[in-house]
Design a protein around this motif. Structure first.
Motif, PDB file in Angstrom:
ATOM      1  N   SER A 120       1.320   4.174  12.125  1.00 33.40           N
ATOM      2  CA  SER A 120      -0.014   4.075  11.511  1.00 33.40           C
ATOM      3  C   SER A 120      -0.768   5.400  11.609  1.00 33.40           C
ATOM      4  CB  SER A 120      -0.875   3.009  12.183  1.00 33.40           C
ATOM      5  OG  SER A 120      -0.135   1.911  12.485  1.00 33.40           O
ATOM      6  N   TRP A 180       0.297   8.269  11.136  1.00 31.04           N
ATOM      7  CA  TRP A 180       0.712   9.088  10.002  1.00 31.04           C
ATOM      8  C   TRP A 180       0.172   8.509   8.694  1.00 31.04           C
ATOM      9  CZ3 TRP A 180       4.346   7.137   6.436  1.00 31.04           C
ATOM     10  CH2 TRP A 180       4.851   8.068   5.528  1.00 31.04           C
ATOM     11  N   LEU A 181       0.208   7.137   8.589  1.00 31.10           N
ATOM     12  CA  LEU A 181      -0.313   6.498   7.370  1.00 31.10           C
ATOM     13  C   LEU A 181      -1.808   6.783   7.227  1.00 31.10           C
ATOM     14  CD1 LEU A 181       1.474   3.024   7.424  1.00 31.10           C
ATOM     15  CD2 LEU A 181       1.746   4.844   5.729  1.00 31.10           C
ATOM     16  N   ALA A 187       1.665   9.026   3.456  1.00 30.68           N
ATOM     17  CA  ALA A 187       2.503   8.411   2.415  1.00 30.68           C
ATOM     18  C   ALA A 187       2.442   9.195   1.106  1.00 30.68           C
ATOM     19  CB  ALA A 187       2.058   6.968   2.192  1.00 30.68           C
ATOM     20  N   PHE A 199       5.441  11.172  -0.430  1.00 33.50           N
ATOM     21  CA  PHE A 199       6.542  10.598  -1.207  1.00 33.50           C
ATOM     22  C   PHE A 199       6.455  10.930  -2.702  1.00 33.50           C
ATOM     23  CE2 PHE A 199       7.002   7.805   2.556  1.00 33.50           C
ATOM     24  CZ  PHE A 199       8.350   8.031   2.790  1.00 33.50           C
ATOM     25  N   SER A 200       5.439  11.699  -3.096  1.00 35.39           N
ATOM     26  CA  SER A 200       5.289  12.011  -4.525  1.00 35.39           C
ATOM     27  C   SER A 200       6.330  13.023  -5.010  1.00 35.39           C
ATOM     28  CB  SER A 200       3.875  12.533  -4.802  1.00 35.39           C
ATOM     29  OG  SER A 200       3.606  13.581  -3.893  1.00 35.39           O
ATOM     30  N   SER A 229       9.320  13.702   0.260  1.00 38.20           N
ATOM     31  CA  SER A 229       9.888  12.441   0.771  1.00 38.20           C
ATOM     32  C   SER A 229      10.748  12.696   2.005  1.00 38.20           C
ATOM     33  CB  SER A 229      10.748  11.765  -0.297  1.00 38.20           C
ATOM     34  OG  SER A 229       9.995  11.550  -1.445  1.00 38.20           O
ATOM     35  N   ALA A 257       8.430  13.533   4.818  1.00 33.00           N
ATOM     36  CA  ALA A 257       7.704  12.343   5.299  1.00 33.00           C
ATOM     37  C   ALA A 257       8.614  11.478   6.169  1.00 33.00           C
ATOM     38  CB  ALA A 257       7.197  11.545   4.097  1.00 33.00           C
ATOM     39  N   VAL A 268       8.135  10.454  10.163  1.00 31.94           N
ATOM     40  CA  VAL A 268       8.148   9.065  10.660  1.00 31.94           C
ATOM     41  C   VAL A 268       9.245   8.896  11.727  1.00 31.94           C
ATOM     42  CG1 VAL A 268       8.629   6.672  10.010  1.00 31.94           C
ATOM     43  CG2 VAL A 268       7.164   8.072   8.582  1.00 31.94           C
TER      44      VAL A 268
END
Ligand SMILES: Cc1cc2nc3c(=O)[nH]c(=O)nc-3n(C[C@H](O)[C@H](O)[C@H](O)COP(=O)(O)OP(=O)(O)OC[C@H]3O[C@@H](n4cnc5c(N)ncnc54)[C@H](O)[C@@H]3O)c2cc1C
Length: 480
Positions: free
Chosen positions: A50, A52-53, A58, A61-62, A67, A70, A74
């Motif tokens: 959380s 990181w979120l 997130a 991931f674009s 990605s 990221a 995690v």
């Protein structure tokens, strides 16, 4: 058949099946604590992700490069969180010990080793791929660039090497090849691995940048883990050693290669929990002081006076270099202690009825448990297993206790049958005996088992087959 019923059943007031169970409350509380610990475990992992979120991670991931980065972050957060949880499991925190027992906590600690390492390795590889894609470099060149150009990163590489060394030397197949001291020394490198990994966590990337609440959360987690280790692994044992002033009083031969060591000390009533628990002992004599030995109490502490002065006793079998030398301990030798640890005691009881099964030196904590754990006459069965009668250590004392307390006692001696997986001697196995043959109320009992690993696993299997549930099974492991 030399399976013998040694006690005559006393005039028993056999408690009925429906009798109030005084252990129900403590059992429920223990299960509740275990559930809470499991919730805390998952919450801590969810909390790490959380962080990181909440930082908008997130969004990475674009793009393909983002990605990989990221996922790398995690994996790093989850891996480090697992490492901190592993340290907490090994910190000997009383609430964990009282809930799942020292050996179960260490078993879980061991199980987390590989997942933690895989996550940390994935962290390194995914970050190198992600950063490399963003900069047009292959992962190896990116790895070298990170090492050379980013401050604190070289420490993170050293940390990774240390983690690999610790996990590899802890794999059962590898561990068994080395003496305990070697494995222990390598294991201490975990602390160096954690410390060398910390600088890059706070200096690289923006997640834990100065002024963020994420930084404070992560710092608090690391500091709390370090404090728990320092307090419970170092300060607490020192305090207990100075406070209780244990000294060897005498060493008494029990059987060839087996001695009882009696120690006197102060305020023993404040030191020990209920019988059957173990301490880690260090006898402060030349050549011995640096050997920490886990040994269970083989008798309830005896208290002499109101000040709590009294004696403790352990019974030790010569199973290696260190324990062999304990037979020659001189009265007056000072003793350092850590503990008490473990759940092989009344603290684990959940039922009125109790069955205690011990083999070899594993009989000795059964002796302490039998002395103290509450039961109505007729509500306890003790089964002792040895190669011969002389290996039923403390057998006379146990017989006397069974007589006094109204427990049924069986002696099972003789060799195992060849090629058959059983905990019984040949004649009993051939006669078709099972654990339930010795106690028809087995399924409604707490079953305590202590003895060599393979033997104990067979007893536990037999108990489960008779309908004993896992939370009724209490097993003390003597191996590491
Ligand atoms: C919870 C528990 C309770 C135990 N209770 C008893 C008991 O009541 N009576 C008894 O005779 N034995 C008991 N043991 C086994 C006993 O601790 C080992 O047999 C003993 O420490 C072997 O030491 P050693 O130096 O002779 O063996 P070595 O193989 O030479 O061991 C060398 C070093 O390894 C350490 N070591 C060896 N085995 C273990 C171990 N299982 N856990 C941690 N360190 C270890 C030793 O302390 C020593 O520092 C118990 C073990 C555990 C885990």
């Amino acid at each position: 058949m030399n399976t013998q019923l040694l006690t005559t059943r006393p005039e028993v007031r056999r408690s009925s099946r429906g009798a109030a169970n005084p252990f129900r409350g403590q059992h429920r509380r223990r299960l509740l604590r275990a559930d809470l610990l499991a919730v805390l475990f998952w919450a801590s992992l969810a909390g790490a992700i959380s962080l990181w979120l909440a930082d908008g991670g997130a969004a990475g991931f674009s793009t393909p490069a983002g990605s990989f980065t990221a996922l790398g972050i995690v994996a790093g957060l989850a891996g480090m969180d697992l490492v901190l949880l592993m340290l907490l499991l090994a910190a000997r925190i009383p609430v964990i010990d009282r809930t799942v027992g020292h050996d179960r906590a260490l078993e879980f600690h061991r199980k987390l080793g590989k997942p933690a390492l895989y996550l940390l390795l994935a962290h390194g590889v995914l970050i190198a791929i992600g950063y490399g894609m963003a900069e047009g470099l292959d992962p190896v060149s990116e790895g070298v660039a990170l090492w050379v150009l980013v401050p604190d990163m070289w420490l993170a590489y050293i940390s990774m090497l240390l983690f690999i060394a610790v996990v590899v030397t802890s794999l059962v197949a590898v561990r068994r090849r080395f003496p305990y001291e070697f494995w222990y020394a390598i294991h201490l490198l975990t602390y160096a691995a954690v410390l060398t990994s910390l600088p890059h966590q706070f200096s690289v990337g923006s997640l834990f940048a100065e002024g963020t609440w994420q930084r404070w959360y992560w710092l608090a987690l690391c500091i709390a883990t370090g404090a728990a280790l320092v307090y419970y692994r170092i300060a607490q044992p020192l305090i207990a050693t100075f406070r209780h002033q244990l000294t060897v009083k005498r060493v008494v031969g029990v059987a060839p290669g087996v001695v009882s060591i009696e120690m006197s000390g102060l305020r023993l009533d404040q030191l020990t929990g209920s019988g059957g628990r173990f301490f880690i002992w260090r006898f402060l004599a030349p050549g011995l002081w640096w050997h920490p030995h886990p040994f269970s109490l083989s008798a309830e502490p005896v208290r002499f006076d109101a000040a709590g002065q009294g004696t403790l006793r352990i019974t030790v079998r010569n199973l290696g270099r260190g324990s062999a030398r304990l037979a020659a301990l001189k009265p007056g030798t000072k003793v350092a202690i850590e503990g008490p640890y473990g759940l092989f005691s009344t603290a684990a009881r959940s039922r009125n009825h109790v069955v205690m099964v011990g083999a070899g030196i594993g009989i000795t904590p059964i002796r302490a448990l039998l002395e103290s754990t509450p039961f109505q006459p007729g509500n306890a069965t003790v089964i002792l297993r040895g190669h011969s009668e002389s290996e039923l250590y403390l057998g006379e004392e146990i017989l006397e206790l069974c007589r006094q307390r109204g427990a049924t006692l069986f002696h099972l001696t003789g060799p195992r049958p060849a090629g058959v997986r059983t905990w019984l001697p040949e004649h009993s196995a051939r006669a078709g005996h099972r654990l339930s043959s010795f106690d028809p109320r087995l399924a409604e009992a707490d079953v305590y088992v202590c003895g060599p690993g393979a033997w104990a696993r067979n007893v536990l299997e037999d108990a489960r087959a008779a309908g004993v549930r896992d939370d009724q099974l209490h097993y003390e492991r003597f191996d590491w």
